[in-house]
Enzyme design. Structure first.
Site, PDB file in Angstrom:
ATOM      1  N   ASN A  34      11.259  -4.119 -10.072  1.00  0.00           N
ATOM      2  CA  ASN A  34      10.736  -5.131 -10.518  1.00  0.00           C
ATOM      3  C   ASN A  34       9.385  -4.956 -11.512  1.00  0.00           C
ATOM      4  OD1 ASN A  34       8.930  -5.066  -8.603  1.00  0.00           O
ATOM      5  ND2 ASN A  34       9.115  -6.759  -7.748  1.00  0.00           N
ATOM      6  N   ASP A  60      14.189  -7.948  -9.597  1.00  0.00           N
ATOM      7  CA  ASP A  60      13.706  -8.223  -8.117  1.00  0.00           C
ATOM      8  C   ASP A  60      14.825  -7.917  -7.151  1.00  0.00           C
ATOM      9  OD1 ASP A  60      12.213  -9.033  -5.903  1.00  0.00           O
ATOM     10  OD2 ASP A  60      10.688  -9.736  -7.085  1.00  0.00           O
ATOM     11  N   SER A 127       8.871   4.795   7.691  1.00  0.00           N
ATOM     12  CA  SER A 127       7.456   5.464   7.630  1.00  0.00           C
ATOM     13  C   SER A 127       6.950   5.787   9.187  1.00  0.00           C
ATOM     14  CB  SER A 127       6.518   4.414   7.253  1.00  0.00           C
ATOM     15  OG  SER A 127       5.029   4.736   7.592  1.00  0.00           O
ATOM     16  N   TYR A 152       2.794  -4.759   7.352  1.00  0.00           N
ATOM     17  CA  TYR A 152       3.505  -3.698   6.644  1.00  0.00           C
ATOM     18  C   TYR A 152       4.090  -2.927   7.687  1.00  0.00           C
ATOM     19  CZ  TYR A 152       4.402   0.933   4.845  1.00  0.00           C
ATOM     20  OH  TYR A 152       5.068   2.195   4.325  1.00  0.00           O
ATOM     21  N   LYS A 156       8.363  -2.358   8.567  1.00  0.00           N
ATOM     22  CA  LYS A 156       9.311  -1.122   8.539  1.00  0.00           C
ATOM     23  C   LYS A 156       9.987  -1.121   9.792  1.00  0.00           C
ATOM     24  CE  LYS A 156       8.796   0.522   4.545  1.00  0.00           C
ATOM     25  NZ  LYS A 156       9.501   0.449   3.677  1.00  0.00           N
ATOM     26  N   ARG A 234      -3.382  13.779   9.174  1.00  0.00           N
ATOM     27  CA  ARG A 234      -2.142  13.217   8.677  1.00  0.00           C
ATOM     28  C   ARG A 234      -1.232  14.645   8.273  1.00  0.00           C
ATOM     29  NH1 ARG A 234      -4.135   9.380  10.349  1.00  0.00           N
ATOM     30  NH2 ARG A 234      -4.335   7.482   9.384  1.00  0.00           N
ATOM     31  N   ARG A 298     -11.593   2.642   8.856  1.00  0.00           N
ATOM     32  CA  ARG A 298     -10.766   1.595   8.076  1.00  0.00           C
ATOM     33  C   ARG A 298      -9.834   0.910   9.135  1.00  0.00           C
ATOM     34  NH1 ARG A 298      -6.730   3.329   3.549  1.00  0.00           N
ATOM     35  NH2 ARG A 298      -5.363   4.157   5.005  1.00  0.00           N
TER      36      ARG A 298
HETATM   37  C1  UD1 Z   1      -0.451   4.372   5.267  1.00  0.00           C
HETATM   38  C2  UD1 Z   1       0.618   3.968   6.335  1.00  0.00           C
HETATM   39  C3  UD1 Z   1       1.941   4.585   5.909  1.00  0.00           C
HETATM   40  C4  UD1 Z   1       2.317   3.774   4.573  1.00  0.00           C
HETATM   41  C5  UD1 Z   1       1.417   4.252   3.427  1.00  0.00           C
HETATM   42  C6  UD1 Z   1       1.624   3.896   2.365  1.00  0.00           C
HETATM   43  C7  UD1 Z   1      -0.091   3.884   8.535  1.00  0.00           C
HETATM   44  C8  UD1 Z   1      -0.647   4.577   9.842  1.00  0.00           C
HETATM   45  N1  UD1 Z   1       0.127   4.599   7.463  1.00  0.00           N
HETATM   46  O1  UD1 Z   1      -0.678   5.672   5.361  1.00  0.00           O
HETATM   47  O2  UD1 Z   1       3.076   4.035   6.803  1.00  0.00           O
HETATM   48  O3  UD1 Z   1       3.665   4.460   4.113  1.00  0.00           O
HETATM   49  O4  UD1 Z   1       0.073   4.033   4.001  1.00  0.00           O
HETATM   50  O5  UD1 Z   1       0.726   3.458   1.540  1.00  0.00           O
HETATM   51  O6  UD1 Z   1      -0.082   2.809   8.664  1.00  0.00           O
HETATM   52  N2  UD1 Z   1      -8.611   7.564   3.565  1.00  0.00           N
HETATM   53  C9  UD1 Z   1      -9.985   7.761   3.169  1.00  0.00           C
HETATM   54  N3  UD1 Z   1     -10.252   7.308   2.189  1.00  0.00           N
HETATM   55  C10 UD1 Z   1      -9.637   6.636   1.124  1.00  0.00           C
HETATM   56  C11 UD1 Z   1      -8.121   6.617   1.610  1.00  0.00           C
HETATM   57  C12 UD1 Z   1      -7.847   6.954   2.546  1.00  0.00           C
HETATM   58  O7  UD1 Z   1     -10.676   8.450   3.926  1.00  0.00           O
HETATM   59  O8  UD1 Z   1     -10.328   6.262   0.028  1.00  0.00           O
HETATM   60  C13 UD1 Z   1      -8.083   8.377   4.756  1.00  0.00           C
HETATM   61  C14 UD1 Z   1      -7.415   7.378   5.852  1.00  0.00           C
HETATM   62  O9  UD1 Z   1      -8.247   6.641   6.559  1.00  0.00           O
HETATM   63  C15 UD1 Z   1      -6.368   8.285   6.506  1.00  0.00           C
HETATM   64  C16 UD1 Z   1      -5.818   9.137   5.131  1.00  0.00           C
HETATM   65  O10 UD1 Z   1      -7.040   9.321   4.306  1.00  0.00           O
HETATM   66  O11 UD1 Z   1      -6.996   8.787   7.316  1.00  0.00           O
HETATM   67  C17 UD1 Z   1      -4.770   8.837   4.573  1.00  0.00           C
HETATM   68  O12 UD1 Z   1      -4.718   7.569   4.206  1.00  0.00           O
HETATM   69  P1  UD1 Z   1      -3.824   6.885   3.253  1.00  0.00           P
HETATM   70  O13 UD1 Z   1      -3.390   7.790   2.025  1.00  0.00           O
HETATM   71  O14 UD1 Z   1      -3.956   5.461   2.770  1.00  0.00           O
HETATM   72  O15 UD1 Z   1      -2.348   7.103   4.066  1.00  0.00           O
HETATM   73  P2  UD1 Z   1      -1.919   6.269   5.387  1.00  0.00           P
HETATM   74  O16 UD1 Z   1      -2.910   5.349   5.999  1.00  0.00           O
HETATM   75  O17 UD1 Z   1      -1.900   7.442   6.417  1.00  0.00           O
END
Ligand code: UD1
Length: 344
Positions: A34, A60, A127, A152, A156, A234, A298
C-alpha cells in the site's frame, strides 16, 4: 513455467531484498504494497538488479475484495511471503488500534483467501520481540513467549497463534514462521536499501542519517543496562542474508519438505553487539565521526537478546555470512547514494 509467489510489503525494506532473491532463484513475483512506508520506485531498483520487473499492485492487504480480485488476476499463486505490517514499537503504543487492524486483518484476509485460490503455503515475518527479555541467551525457538512489551509485539505473538490455530484446524496449506533479529544493511548493488518515511525509529537508518547530516545528533538510549558497556545488545543480521532464508523457506514449503505443518525458525547471526559497539564499528568503516549523546532508556526496550540460530543452520542449511563491518558499510554506501540522488 515459473512458480508464482505473492510478496506482501514487497516494496518495503526486507520485502524488496527478498523479491530480488526470489527472482534470482527463478520465482515469478507479484508484489502487493500500500506504499504506506515505501515508494513505488523500489520496483525500478529491483528491476535494475535482476533485469526482471516484478508485477506490482498498489493495494492494502486489509482490503478483502481487492485482495480477492488480485488473486484472481494473478492466477496460480502458489506461495505467500507476508511482510506487510506496521512495525514501529513506539508508534504502536500511541496507536494500538491501527496496529491491531493492520497486522491482524491483513493476515486474516490472506489465510481466508489462500484455500479459495489453491495457495500452498505462507511464510510469516515474525520477530525476536516475541521472546521479550529471554532468561537464557542465546535464545532458541523453544524459549517461552513472554508477555508482549508493546501492541506491536503483541500483534506478532497473536499472529503466530492465529497461524497455528488455522493450520491445526486442517486447512490445505502450511506455514513457516521466521523470527527476525535486527536486519540491517543494504543490497551490494546499492540499488535498494532501507528508506523509512519520516524520522527513523530504528538504529541504523538514524546512524547513517546522522553521519550524513540529515539528523543533528543520535541519541543512545541508555548506558546503564546490565551489559559490558551498559548499552543494549542485539543480534544485527545482514538483510541479504536474511532474504536468502526466505527463498529456502519457500522452496521447503512448496517442495513438501517441511517436517511439521507450522515450523518456526530464528534468523540471526548468533552474535550480540551493543549499541556502542555498533557506533564504533560504523565510525571505523565509514571514516565518519558520529555526533551522539547518551540519553535515558527508551520505553519498551529489551536489555539484551541474540539468537541461537542452530535450528535454522541445521534444518534450512542456512547461515548468516556477511560481517557486521561489511553490512554497516553497505548501509553507509546506500545513504551516500541517496544523497547523490538528492533524496536525502
Ligand atoms: C524493534 C523490535 C523488533 C522489531 C523492530 C522493527 C523489540 C524488542 N524489538 O527492534 O521486534 O522488529 O523494532 O522496527 O521490540 N537505539 C538507540 N538510538 C536510536 C535507535 C535505537 O540507541 O536512535 C537502540 C535501541 O535502544 C536498541 C537498539 O538501538 O537497543 C536497536 O534499536 P532498533 O533498531 O529500534 O531495534 P529494536 O528495538 O531492537
Amino acid at each position: 513455467m515459473k512458480t508464482k509467489i505473492l510478496v506482501t510489503g514487497g516494496t518495503g525494506y526486507i520485502g524488496s531484498h527478498t523479491v530480488v532473491e526470489l527472482q534470482n532463484a527463478g520465482y515469478d513475483v507479484v508484489i502487493v504494497d500500500n506504499l504506506s512506508n515505501s515508494s513505488a520506485d523500489v520496483v525500478d531498483g529491483i528491476e535494475r538488479i535482476t533485469g526482471i520487473r516484478p508485477a506490482f499492485e498498489k493495494l492494502d492487504c486489509n482490503d478483502f475484495e481487492g485482495m480477492k480480485a488480485m488473486f484472481a488476476k494473478y492466477e496460480g499463486i502458489k506461495g505467500i511471503i507476508h511482510f506487510a505490517a506496521s512495525k514501529a514499537v513506539g508508534e504502536s503504543v500511541q496507536k494500538p488500534l491501527l496496529y491491531y487492524r493492520n497486522n491482524f486483518v491483513s493476515l486474516l484476509n490472506l489465510l481466508e483467501l489462500m484455500p479459495q485460490f489453491g495457495v500452498e503455503g505462507i511464510v510469516f515475518s515474525s520477530s525476536c520481540t516475541v521472546y521479550g527479555q529471554p532468561d537464557i541467551l542465546p535464545v532458541t525457538e523453544n524459549a517461552p513467549i513472554k508477555p508482549a512489551m508493546s501492541p506491536y509485539g503483541n500483534t506478532k505473538q497473536v499472529c503466530e497463534e492465529i497461524i497455528k490455530d488455522t493450520i491445526y484446524s486442517g486447512v490445505p496449506y502450511k506455514s513457516i514462521i521466521l523470527r527476525y533479529f535486527n536486519p540491517i544493511g543494504a543490497h551490494p548493488s546499492v540499488e535498494i536499501g532501507e528508506l523509512p518515511n519520516g524520522v527513523p525509529q530504528n538504529l541504523i537508518p538514524f546512524v547513517t542519517q546522522t553521519a550524513i547530516g540529515v539528523r543533528e545528533k543520535l541519541s543512545v538510549y541508555g548506558d546503564d543496562y546490565n551489559t559490558p558497556d551498559g548499552s543494549c545488545i542485539r543480534d544485527y543480521i545482514n538483510v541479504v542474508d536474511l532474504s536468502k532464508a526466505h527463498v529456502i523457506a519457500v522452496d521447503r514449503m512448496l517442495q513438501g519438505k517441511t517436517k511439521q505443518d507450522v515450523e518456526i525458525f530464528n534468523l540471526g547471526t548468533g552474535r550480540g553487539l551493543s549499541v556502542l559497539e555498533i557506533l564504533k564499528t560504523f565510525e571505523q568503516v565509514s571514516g565518519v565521526k558520529l555526533n551522539y549523546q547518551v540519553v535515558g532508556r527508551r520505553d519498551g526496550d529489551i536489555e539484551q537478546v541474540w539468537a541461537n540460530p542452530d535450528w535454522a543452520n541445521n534444518e534450512l542449511g542456512w547461515t548468516a555470512k556477511e560481517t557486521v563491518e561489511d553490512t554497516l558499510l553497505s548501509a553507509w554506501k546506500w545513504q551516500l547514494k541517496l544523497r547523490e540522488k538528492g533524496i536525502m
